[in-house]
Design a protein around this motif. Structure first.
Motif, mmCIF file in Angstrom:
data_model
loop_
_atom_site.group_PDB
_atom_site.id
_atom_site.type_symbol
_atom_site.label_atom_id
_atom_site.label_comp_id
_atom_site.label_asym_id
_atom_site.label_seq_id
_atom_site.Cartn_x
_atom_site.Cartn_y
_atom_site.Cartn_z
ATOM 1 N N LYS A 16 1.348 -3.219 -5.438
ATOM 2 C CA LYS A 16 0.486 -2.054 -5.688
ATOM 3 C C LYS A 16 0.899 -0.858 -4.827
ATOM 4 C CE LYS A 16 -3.130 -4.461 -4.555
ATOM 5 N NZ LYS A 16 -2.365 -5.719 -4.365
ATOM 6 N N SER A 17 1.107 -1.111 -3.546
ATOM 7 C CA SER A 17 1.443 0.007 -2.652
ATOM 8 C C SER A 17 2.823 0.564 -2.981
ATOM 9 C CB SER A 17 1.391 -0.457 -1.191
ATOM 10 O OG SER A 17 0.077 -0.849 -0.866
ATOM 11 N N THR A 18 3.746 -0.325 -3.320
ATOM 12 C CA THR A 18 5.084 0.135 -3.709
ATOM 13 C C THR A 18 4.986 1.027 -4.940
ATOM 14 O OG1 THR A 18 5.924 -1.992 -2.909
ATOM 15 C CG2 THR A 18 7.437 -0.668 -4.214
ATOM 16 N N SER B 58 1.740 4.642 1.398
ATOM 17 C CA SER B 58 1.082 3.387 1.681
ATOM 18 C C SER B 58 2.130 2.401 2.152
ATOM 19 C CB SER B 58 0.437 2.908 0.379
ATOM 20 O OG SER B 58 -0.541 1.960 0.655
ATOM 21 N N ILE B 59 1.810 1.680 3.215
ATOM 22 C CA ILE B 59 2.842 0.804 3.768
ATOM 23 C C ILE B 59 2.945 -0.474 2.958
ATOM 24 C CG2 ILE B 59 2.625 1.804 6.056
ATOM 25 C CD1 ILE B 59 1.185 -0.840 6.877
ATOM 26 N N VAL B 60 4.121 -1.069 3.036
ATOM 27 C CA VAL B 60 4.472 -2.191 2.169
ATOM 28 C C VAL B 60 5.007 -3.317 3.039
ATOM 29 C CG1 VAL B 60 6.210 -2.899 0.483
ATOM 30 C CG2 VAL B 60 5.072 -0.689 0.218
ATOM 31 N N THR C 61 -1.551 -6.336 3.476
ATOM 32 C CA THR C 61 -0.968 -5.293 4.317
ATOM 33 C C THR C 61 -1.815 -4.034 4.244
ATOM 34 O OG1 THR C 61 1.238 -6.190 4.003
ATOM 35 C CG2 THR C 61 1.097 -3.886 4.637
ATOM 36 N N THR C 62 -2.304 -3.743 3.049
ATOM 37 C CA THR C 62 -3.122 -2.544 2.862
ATOM 38 C C THR C 62 -4.567 -2.868 3.211
ATOM 39 O OG1 THR C 62 -1.684 -1.991 1.018
ATOM 40 C CG2 THR C 62 -3.717 -0.720 1.215
ATOM 41 N N ARG C 63 -5.143 -2.145 4.169
ATOM 42 C CA ARG C 63 -6.511 -2.458 4.585
ATOM 43 C C ARG C 63 -7.509 -1.447 4.088
ATOM 44 N NH1 ARG C 63 -5.075 -3.984 10.684
ATOM 45 N NH2 ARG C 63 -4.392 -6.100 10.238
ATOM 46 N N VAL D 116 -5.652 5.654 -6.232
ATOM 47 C CA VAL D 116 -6.353 4.947 -5.173
ATOM 48 C C VAL D 116 -5.685 3.588 -4.996
ATOM 49 C CG1 VAL D 116 -8.596 4.162 -4.352
ATOM 50 C CG2 VAL D 116 -8.473 6.050 -6.007
ATOM 51 N N ASP D 117 -5.009 3.413 -3.866
ATOM 52 C CA ASP D 117 -4.385 2.123 -3.566
ATOM 53 C C ASP D 117 -5.430 1.262 -2.873
ATOM 54 O OD1 ASP D 117 -2.618 0.064 -3.184
ATOM 55 O OD2 ASP D 117 -1.580 0.981 -1.490
ATOM 56 N N THR D 118 -5.544 0.029 -3.301
ATOM 57 C CA THR D 118 -6.579 -0.838 -2.732
ATOM 58 C C THR D 118 -5.946 -2.062 -2.095
ATOM 59 O OG1 THR D 118 -6.756 -2.021 -4.831
ATOM 60 C CG2 THR D 118 -8.283 -0.190 -4.488
HETATM 61 MG MG MG Z 1 -0.754 -2.844 -0.555
#
Ligand code: MG
Ligand code: GDP
Length: 298
Positions: A17-19, A30-32, A38-40, A57-59
């Motif tokens: 998702k973040s990628t 967003s970090i991967v 990883t995503t908080r 919106v990255d979740t």
């Molecule tokens: Mg993520």
């Protein structure tokens, strides 16, 4: 007519998702990492098109809460799903599509918000793997589209973007054109450091790592001076993060500095300290200190 709206990216941890958010935005918002969770935080990535502005919106991945931190993470996911203009449910080619994912896709697709399923990591999946996933989802009529993509190589990411733009309502710009996230530079910087800390460490280290920026100032010579703490839960973890002869912390620091320099387009002097705060993930006050809002936990 200018269009503007919100799209939420959901799916199991580690599907990319973040990628995908970074690929769409074209910046590292967003970090991967290869680690789940990883995503908080809910992170907004902004895509500026010629006649649209799309807020992504990255979740954090959908999972059962195990401690206060993951409870906070899940509350954030739920609130990001309501009142948006579209959803992307990301699944991955590299592991089987489980029954749970299918049920969840069905649930979200039937909520009424337009939903696209992105089959990610197609660079690593066989055509059969893609076909079998499409087959399992084809009976859910509410799905607007099922799109094979690779967030990593950016294959078909532009096609996905075109489909998502169709969901956006008419509206004005909410952010200025040069912004690509709603988070502060300080926050992004702390996330870059956390990413390197997660990447550089062996699997044994649990996810209990937070980063706090204590100093962030531009000096007269144009160099940005940053001091940060990496907070971990145990003395043993601190030793792991620092490494023999401080090799690990040097690696973390160098890698983070390079990313921060790219972000700021300035030279950076980065000094990282490692501190121990036991059980911070279950302590609402500490969570609050580290930027995870206590109010949202209660
Ligand atoms: Mg993520
Ligand atoms: P998230 O937990 O869903 O946000 O997943 P991340 O974006 O953090 O990615 C998890 C892992 O999958 C990382 O190691 C990524 O480099 C990797 N990844 C993400 N997208 C792709 C892709 O399209 N292809 C491949 N091969 N790996 C990917």
């Amino acid at each position: 007519m200018f269009k503007s709206g919100y799209i939420t990216i959901i799916g199991k941890p580690n599907v990319g998702k973040s990628t995908l958010v970074n690929a769409l935005v074209g910046e590292k918002v967003s970090i991967v990492s290869f680690r789940p969770q990883t995503t908080r935080d809910r992170i907004l990535g902004i895509v500026n098109g010629e006649d649209y502005q799309m807020m992504l919106v990255d979740t954090p991945g959908i999972h059962k809460p195990k401690n206060k931190l993951s409870e906070y993470m899940m509350k954030n996911v739920e609130s990001s799903i309501e009142c948006v203009d579209g959803l992307v449910y990301v699944i991955s080619c590299d592991k089987d599509l489980d029954q749970n994912e299918i049920l969840e896709i069905e649930k979200y697709a039937k909520m009424g918000t337009p939903l696209i399923v992105a089959i990610n990591k197609c660079d690593e999946g066989t055509p059969e793997a893609i076909v079998s996933r499409i087959d399992k989802l084809k009976d859910i009529k509410e799905i607007k589209a099922i799109m094979p993509i690779s967030a990593k190589t950016k294959k078909h990411v532009d096609d996905l973007e075109k489909e998502l733009v169709k969901f956006l309502p008419e509206g004005d710009m909410e952010f200025s054109e040069d912004e690509f996230t709603d988070k502060s530079t300080r926050f992004i910087v702390s996330e870059y450091i956390r990413e390197k800390a997660l990447k550089g460490l062996s699997d044994e280290l649990p996810y209990g790592v937070a980063v706090v920026i204590n100093r962030f100032e531009e000096m007269d010579n144009g160099v940005v001076n940053i001091e940060a703490d990496i907070i971990c839960e145990k003395q043993a973890h601190k030793a792991m993060i620092i490494g023999k002869g401080a090799t690990k912390i040097k690696e973390i620091s160098t890698a983070a500095r390079k990313d921060i320099e790219k972000l700021l387009d300035q030279k950076v002097f980065l000094n990282i300290f490692v501190k121990v705060k036991e059980n911070w993930r279950d302590n609402p006050n500490l969570l609050n200190n580290f930027g995870y809002n206590k109010k949202e936990l209660d």
